[in-house]
Write a protein that holds these residues in place. Sequence first.
Motif, mmCIF file in Angstrom:
data_model
loop_
_atom_site.group_PDB
_atom_site.id
_atom_site.type_symbol
_atom_site.label_atom_id
_atom_site.label_comp_id
_atom_site.label_asym_id
_atom_site.label_seq_id
_atom_site.Cartn_x
_atom_site.Cartn_y
_atom_site.Cartn_z
ATOM 1 N N SER A 1 -30.352 39.325 -1.494
ATOM 2 C CA SER A 1 -31.630 38.812 -1.980
ATOM 3 C C SER A 1 -32.728 39.043 -0.946
ATOM 4 O O SER A 1 -32.508 38.906 0.254
ATOM 5 C CB SER A 1 -31.514 37.312 -2.261
ATOM 6 N N LEU B 1 -33.316 31.216 0.191
ATOM 7 C CA LEU B 1 -32.056 30.926 -0.491
ATOM 8 C C LEU B 1 -30.926 30.599 0.479
ATOM 9 O O LEU B 1 -29.873 30.120 0.062
ATOM 10 C CB LEU B 1 -31.645 32.110 -1.363
ATOM 11 N N HIS C 1 -27.650 28.045 -0.370
ATOM 12 C CA HIS C 1 -26.310 28.659 -0.387
ATOM 13 C C HIS C 1 -25.401 28.006 0.663
ATOM 14 O O HIS C 1 -24.209 27.785 0.401
ATOM 15 C CB HIS C 1 -26.406 30.168 -0.133
ATOM 16 N N ARG D 1 -29.589 31.275 -7.789
ATOM 17 C CA ARG D 1 -31.041 31.307 -7.921
ATOM 18 C C ARG D 1 -31.470 30.843 -9.318
ATOM 19 O O ARG D 1 -32.372 30.010 -9.465
ATOM 20 C CB ARG D 1 -31.565 32.729 -7.691
#
Length: 563
Positions: free
Chosen positions: A38, A43, A47, A103
């Motif tokens: 990504s 993120l 994660h 996401r």
Amino acid sequence: MHLPTCRSDVNKGSRSVRLIATFAIVQLALHLYTVVESPDPRLFLPHFIAWSHDLLILSILFFVFSRAIALFPSRFRNCAELMTLPIIALALLPLTLYPRMLREYLSFPVNLFTATPASASAMLTKYLGLSKLMPVAFAVASALVALLMLPFPSWSKKGKLLFTVFRGILLTVAILTLPRSPHPVVNSLKEEMSAVLSHERREVPALFSAPHRQDNQKPSGSGVLSLQEKLKADHIYLIVLEGVSADQFENAISGTESRFYRRISRHARYFDRYYTTNLDSYTSLIAMLTSEQVPYRSYTDTGLYDAVNNAPNLARSFKDIGFHTLFISIYDDQPFIPVRRDWSKIMHRHDLPAGKQWVSVESSRMESATEDRAALSTLGKLPSLYPKTFVLHELAYGHTTEWRAKTGIPQLAYYDTYLNELLDLLIANGTWSKSLMVIVSDHGDRAKGANTESYRVPLMIVGQDVAQGIDHTFRSHLELQQIMVSSLTGNTMPEPKKEAIVVGSTERWIYGLIDAHGDHLVIDDRTGKVVASNGKLSSKAVHNRFQEIINNFGMRFGPENEK
């Protein structure tokens, strides 16, 4: 490697340790791969926290498993472990699917335990695709290696201590972040536990299925207004924005910062009390084109309502008077096209000119698309090919957060550019004076079905002959056909409505009523509880009203009775 046997207890307890450790490593690899792949560094934290919750789930599972195995006589424990571990491995496999979709989950959270066979099938066949299932194959291979491999070598005391400390830190992080977990399984379990611990009785009974249509009875629609009168425009563009609420639109595109709005403000009429009927795109589009309320979630069982696509509709009405009707979508494959049979042509990404200047998203089978501006050159050429056109362009930018991550452009700013460029094309090809632009959103925030502002969406009619102003009348997607026809003919607008029935997204089965006075009431069918209300609306009355709509819809558009 060696074949496991019930007779040997050399590996007693080690297989379960290997399996749990293997899944922890597999999950970590999947999370890291997604983060690296990504372009959005934000993120990383979700994660990491989600992986800590993976470890928490695995630790709890290991504890329960070890306690259960300990209940067996010692001579049977090895066999019990050998028979039970494959079952645990199978139960863990679904965990490998979510890291690459985290996401989307953060944007549209869903309770996994409310899934139906139909919605699960749609997820697997329409959304995930083969590439998204690869983590399962990776996990299966890893689990087999873990079960068949030789035992771990003994750890030193220092190694055991470091591992214990590291695991303790991760589990502490997991426990502290449970209230705001990004993990879909954890959140779903929290919702389930909350429902179980809440001993409140249902306020309304559960909805029941509609009666089926009689054998050989054709689907019957309410019909649409005639388009036989002389129209003020030869080229109509129905531009459907993706997931934009009226608040967002009013603060951006229709505001002073919008170049597009500054150019067309003297030829635009805005409807500030306009509501969507559904929080899913497919059923919203059906409502716009057929003026029929679909009282179901889009992606649970399309067989319940698919026949409504054969009802009289706007695309058919334009086609019948000589218009070339086009449904255009820059998705690689859009399986949910409203009134599919009534378009002169349907165009997807592969039908559009390719160009390296356009950004594409390939995060999943359903999301695979090129940005909406890639279709503009095709739209600009249509008037030279056909004297009369009706186009519905279903925009995709913003359907996933990956668009902004790749481009850095906010959704509404992108749409402002798109609309400007479309206007430039119409002026350049000399058709602007005979064109009508209908700018509308399919729905608002799908994740906030209990918030009535998610149902208030923008509608703006733009054209040379459109009178400037704001329409404060209470309206919905069910009146869009009449609004468009009134704008094209100069006839009076449709009579104002007293209420709008609304349906939540596939993720949560809720329904409700919003009336012209601002009162509303929203019900969660699963729990039978009112989740939002304002005013003096009766929950039983709203429930009965919605059940009546389901029944009437089923008799007109539902599946036929089985012989």
